[in-house]
Enzyme design. Structure first.
Site, PDB file in Angstrom:
ATOM      1  N   LEU A 147       0.836  -1.215   0.000  1.00 24.50           N
ATOM      2  CA  LEU A 147       0.000   0.000   0.000  1.00 24.50           C
ATOM      3  C   LEU A 147       0.868   1.262   0.000  1.00 24.50           C
ATOM      4  CD1 LEU A 147      -0.001   1.459   3.033  1.00 24.50           C
ATOM      5  CD2 LEU A 147      -1.474  -0.471   3.561  1.00 24.50           C
ATOM      6  N   LYS A 198       9.187  -7.827  -2.477  1.00 23.33           N
ATOM      7  CA  LYS A 198       8.903  -6.507  -1.895  1.00 23.33           C
ATOM      8  C   LYS A 198      10.068  -5.540  -2.108  1.00 23.33           C
ATOM      9  CE  LYS A 198       7.359  -3.148   0.502  1.00 23.33           C
ATOM     10  NZ  LYS A 198       6.193  -2.355   0.244  1.00 23.33           N
ATOM     11  N   LEU A 244       6.469   7.889 -13.577  1.00 23.79           N
ATOM     12  CA  LEU A 244       7.314   8.570 -14.559  1.00 23.79           C
ATOM     13  C   LEU A 244       7.165  10.078 -14.406  1.00 23.79           C
ATOM     14  CD1 LEU A 244       7.056   6.648 -17.981  1.00 23.79           C
ATOM     15  CD2 LEU A 244       8.977   6.738 -16.392  1.00 23.79           C
ATOM     16  N   ALA A 246       8.624  13.336 -13.223  1.00 24.18           N
ATOM     17  CA  ALA A 246       9.886  13.928 -12.766  1.00 24.18           C
ATOM     18  C   ALA A 246       9.589  14.955 -11.687  1.00 24.18           C
ATOM     19  CB  ALA A 246      10.579  14.587 -13.947  1.00 24.18           C
ATOM     20  N   GLY A 247      10.547  15.173 -10.817  1.00 21.26           N
ATOM     21  CA  GLY A 247      10.324  16.140  -9.740  1.00 21.26           C
ATOM     22  C   GLY A 247      11.559  16.334  -8.886  1.00 21.26           C
ATOM     23  N   CYS A 254      10.045   4.577   2.835  1.00 20.68           N
ATOM     24  CA  CYS A 254      10.193   3.241   2.251  1.00 20.68           C
ATOM     25  C   CYS A 254      11.253   3.149   1.162  1.00 20.68           C
ATOM     26  CB  CYS A 254       8.850   2.773   1.720  1.00 20.68           C
ATOM     27  SG  CYS A 254       7.599   2.823   2.989  1.00 20.68           S
TER      28      CYS A 254
HETATM   29  C1  UGA Z   1       5.878   3.222  -1.605  1.00 21.50           C
HETATM   30  C2  UGA Z   1       5.380   2.217  -2.658  1.00 21.50           C
HETATM   31  O1  UGA Z   1       4.786   2.920  -3.752  1.00 21.50           O
HETATM   32  C3  UGA Z   1       4.360   1.248  -2.046  1.00 21.50           C
HETATM   33  O2  UGA Z   1       3.982   0.264  -3.020  1.00 21.50           O
HETATM   34  C4  UGA Z   1       5.012   0.550  -0.849  1.00 21.50           C
HETATM   35  O3  UGA Z   1       4.085  -0.322  -0.207  1.00 21.50           O
HETATM   36  C5  UGA Z   1       5.489   1.600   0.159  1.00 21.50           C
HETATM   37  O4  UGA Z   1       6.424   2.489  -0.484  1.00 21.50           O
HETATM   38  C6  UGA Z   1       6.149   0.871   1.294  1.00 21.50           C
HETATM   39  O5  UGA Z   1       7.095   0.136   1.036  1.00 21.50           O
HETATM   40  O6  UGA Z   1       5.651   0.944   2.415  1.00 21.50           O
HETATM   41  P1  UGA Z   1       4.885   5.432  -0.483  1.00 21.50           P
HETATM   42  O7  UGA Z   1       6.282   5.621   0.031  1.00 21.50           O
HETATM   43  O8  UGA Z   1       3.749   5.541   0.458  1.00 21.50           O
HETATM   44  O9  UGA Z   1       4.752   3.994  -1.191  1.00 21.50           O
HETATM   45  O10 UGA Z   1       4.639   6.537  -1.614  1.00 21.50           O
HETATM   46  P2  UGA Z   1       4.734   6.623  -3.211  1.00 21.50           P
HETATM   47  O11 UGA Z   1       3.426   7.044  -3.726  1.00 21.50           O
HETATM   48  O12 UGA Z   1       5.336   5.421  -3.804  1.00 21.50           O
HETATM   49  O13 UGA Z   1       5.728   7.855  -3.400  1.00 21.50           O
HETATM   50  C7  UGA Z   1       7.081   7.809  -2.949  1.00 21.50           C
HETATM   51  C8  UGA Z   1       7.826   9.052  -3.380  1.00 21.50           C
HETATM   52  O14 UGA Z   1       8.082   9.025  -4.785  1.00 21.50           O
HETATM   53  C9  UGA Z   1       7.072  10.365  -3.123  1.00 21.50           C
HETATM   54  O15 UGA Z   1       7.980  11.320  -2.626  1.00 21.50           O
HETATM   55  C10 UGA Z   1       6.592  10.784  -4.492  1.00 21.50           C
HETATM   56  O16 UGA Z   1       6.436  12.172  -4.635  1.00 21.50           O
HETATM   57  C11 UGA Z   1       7.703  10.261  -5.380  1.00 21.50           C
HETATM   58  N1  UGA Z   1       7.303   9.991  -6.764  1.00 21.50           N
HETATM   59  C12 UGA Z   1       6.379   9.045  -7.038  1.00 21.50           C
HETATM   60  C13 UGA Z   1       7.896  10.705  -7.786  1.00 21.50           C
HETATM   61  O17 UGA Z   1       8.763  11.577  -7.567  1.00 21.50           O
HETATM   62  N2  UGA Z   1       7.527  10.443  -9.083  1.00 21.50           N
HETATM   63  C14 UGA Z   1       6.610   9.491  -9.379  1.00 21.50           C
HETATM   64  O18 UGA Z   1       6.331   9.288 -10.589  1.00 21.50           O
HETATM   65  C15 UGA Z   1       6.014   8.781  -8.343  1.00 21.50           C
END
Ligand code: UGA
Length: 424
Positions: A147, A198, A244, A246-247, A254
């Site tokens: 999640l 995982k 995908l 960018a930021g 995690c």
């Molecule tokens: C992440 C994974 O997506 C989950 O599947 C996993 O269960 C979780 O870690 C975990 O191991 O507990 P989470 O850390 O809650 O989830 O958040 P994400 O939505 O994955 O985003 C992580 C970071 O990546 C954020 O800072 C977000 O802004 C960044 N991100 C995400 C990007 O910079 N670009 C993207 O295209 C997507």
């Protein structure tokens, strides 16, 4: 219906608890922090996650909270959702899990179900511990959680897949049955492979983000637009459009933890995982690129007032762990800038980590008199800002969109200078 015991009242523990209670199971949630248990008994959720408080209330009759491990003795399933932070060697600090195992009486009708993300080999280590402490009857199942914060309930109820790693005894079958109502593809495998699924999934997602961030940086140099590039790439079914964007780099507890854990695990086994080094380094540099962008527009940052819009590591959460804003704010302050920050939800968490920042109580207040604004977290209220009003309140004109979430034309139409990440 089953009795489900849960260790750890964090995101994974509480969401697992309410979702199983919703399915009709009796759930006991145990945590070691008395204030957390007190708050939960009063119906307060210790973090921000939409709809969790309402669900806790709706299913209150099937949910209870305790500090006492003995209250979980009747639970056939003992879900472990506690912190298992990595140690320097890359092994997990399993003290929280060992405390759980040690506190349970010997039994041949309990299954310990590992939801926490742990290094490959953790299952074997815990099974050794069972054997050493006369608890060989305990079964062990690895059932990693995928999640995301901010959409935790939806992700739990509609998982892309459920992974059950076990030794081929009753426990794996029983956990698979628990998840049947979610009608997700089921992967039955051995424990080590489940643990690796995982870690590899998180490392791959982080790699995807660092990859598109590097493409963005090259786009900036060559005059291409990464949003267009990602759109064109994402339509290839082999690549897919997600992750995908960018930021400013990925944040959260995690990805940062799991990419390092996998790198160290590989290193411990004699393999040099080169790619992950680059993923980590790109992410660290990405947070800092904003500073040079600001310097390009403003010159030296000493005494410049910079508004940070958003602090949480992503929208819809108050989680500040690993947030890009922490590095960015520290770098800006080191350059002598005055930082004014606003986050609609994460201010309290942020204050604990960065007490020295000036916190505004609204986006307007943060932007007032600012020489530049940086969008750090793409909360909807920032995307909907009226930029002609923003332009009237700012002292300078620079808007850095660290999440490529704003409409560049609307920002420019207000007479402001727009700069995204990898945008033309
Ligand atoms: C992440 C994974 O997506 C989950 O599947 C996993 O269960 C979780 O870690 C975990 O191991 O507990 P989470 O850390 O809650 O989830 O958040 P994400 O939505 O994955 O985003 C992580 C970071 O990546 C954020 O800072 C977000 O802004 C960044 N991100 C995400 C990007 O910079 N670009 C993207 O295209 C997507």
């Amino acid at each position: 219906m089953s009795r489900v015991g849960i260790f750890g009242a964090g995101w994974v523990g509480l969401v697992t608890g309410v979702c199983f209670a919703e399915l009709g199971h009796e759930v006991v949630i145990r945590d070691v922090v008395p204030e957390k248990i007190e708050a939960l008994r009063l119906g307060h959720v210790p973090f921000h996650e939409e709809d969790v408080p309402e669900l806790l209330e709706r299913h209150a009759g099937r949910l209870s909270y305790t500090l006492d491990v003995a209250d979980l003795a009747d639970s056939e399933f003992l879900f472990v959702c506690v912190d298992t932070p990595p140690t320097y060697s890359g092994d997990a600090d399993l003290s929280a899990v060992h405390a759980v195992v040690d506190a349970m009486p010997a039994s041949d009708r309990h299954a310990l179900v590992m939801k926490s993300t742990v290094p490959v080999g953790t299952g074997s280590a815990i099974k050794r511990r069972f054997a050493e402490t006369g608890k060989a009857g305990f079964r062990y199942v690895s059932c990693p959680e995928f999640l995301k914060e901010g959409s935790a309930l939806a992700d739990f109820r509609r998982p892309d897949r459920v992974v059950v790693g076990d030794d081929g005894d009753w426990a794996g079958d029983a956990v698979a049955r628990l998840y049947e109502p979610f009608a997700a593809p089921l992967i039955r495998t051995d424990i080590a492979s489940a643990e690796m699924i995982k870690l590899a999934s998180n490392a791959f997602l982080a790699t995807k983000i660092s990859f598109i961030n590097e493409i963005a940086n090259v786009c900036e140099a060559l005059g291409a637009d990464v949003v267009e590039v990602a759109r064109g790439m994402g339509l290839d079914a082999r690549i897919g459009p997600k992750f995908l964007h960018a930021g400013l780099g990925y944040g959260g507890s995690c990805f940062t933890k799991d990419v390092s854990a996998l790198k160290l695990l590989a290193g411990n086994s004699g393999y040099h995982f080169q790619l992950l080094n680059a993923v980590i380094e790109v992410n660290e540099l990405q947070k800092r690129r904003v500073v040079s962008k600001l310097q390009r527009h403003l010159g030296a940052l000493a005494d410049k007032r910079i508004a940070l819009l958003g602090l949480a590591f992503k929208p819809n959460t108050d989680d500040m762990r690993g947030a890009s804003s922490i590095v960015l704010a520290a770098r800006l302050r080191a350059e002598g800038a005055e930082v004014r920050a606003y986050d609609p939800i994460a201010e309290q968490e942020a204050r604990e980590l960065m007490p020295e920042l000036h916190y505004a109580s609204s986006a307007e207040e943060a932007l007032g008199g600012a020489d530049a604004a940086v969008l750090v977290t793409e909360w909807p209220e920032f995307v909907q800002l009226d930029f002609s009003r923003v332009a009237a309140t700012m002292r300078g004109k620079v808007v850095i969109d660290g999440r490529n979430a704003l409409d560049p034309q609307a920002v420019r139409a207000a007479g402001l200078i727009y700069e995204g990440v990898g945008r033309r």
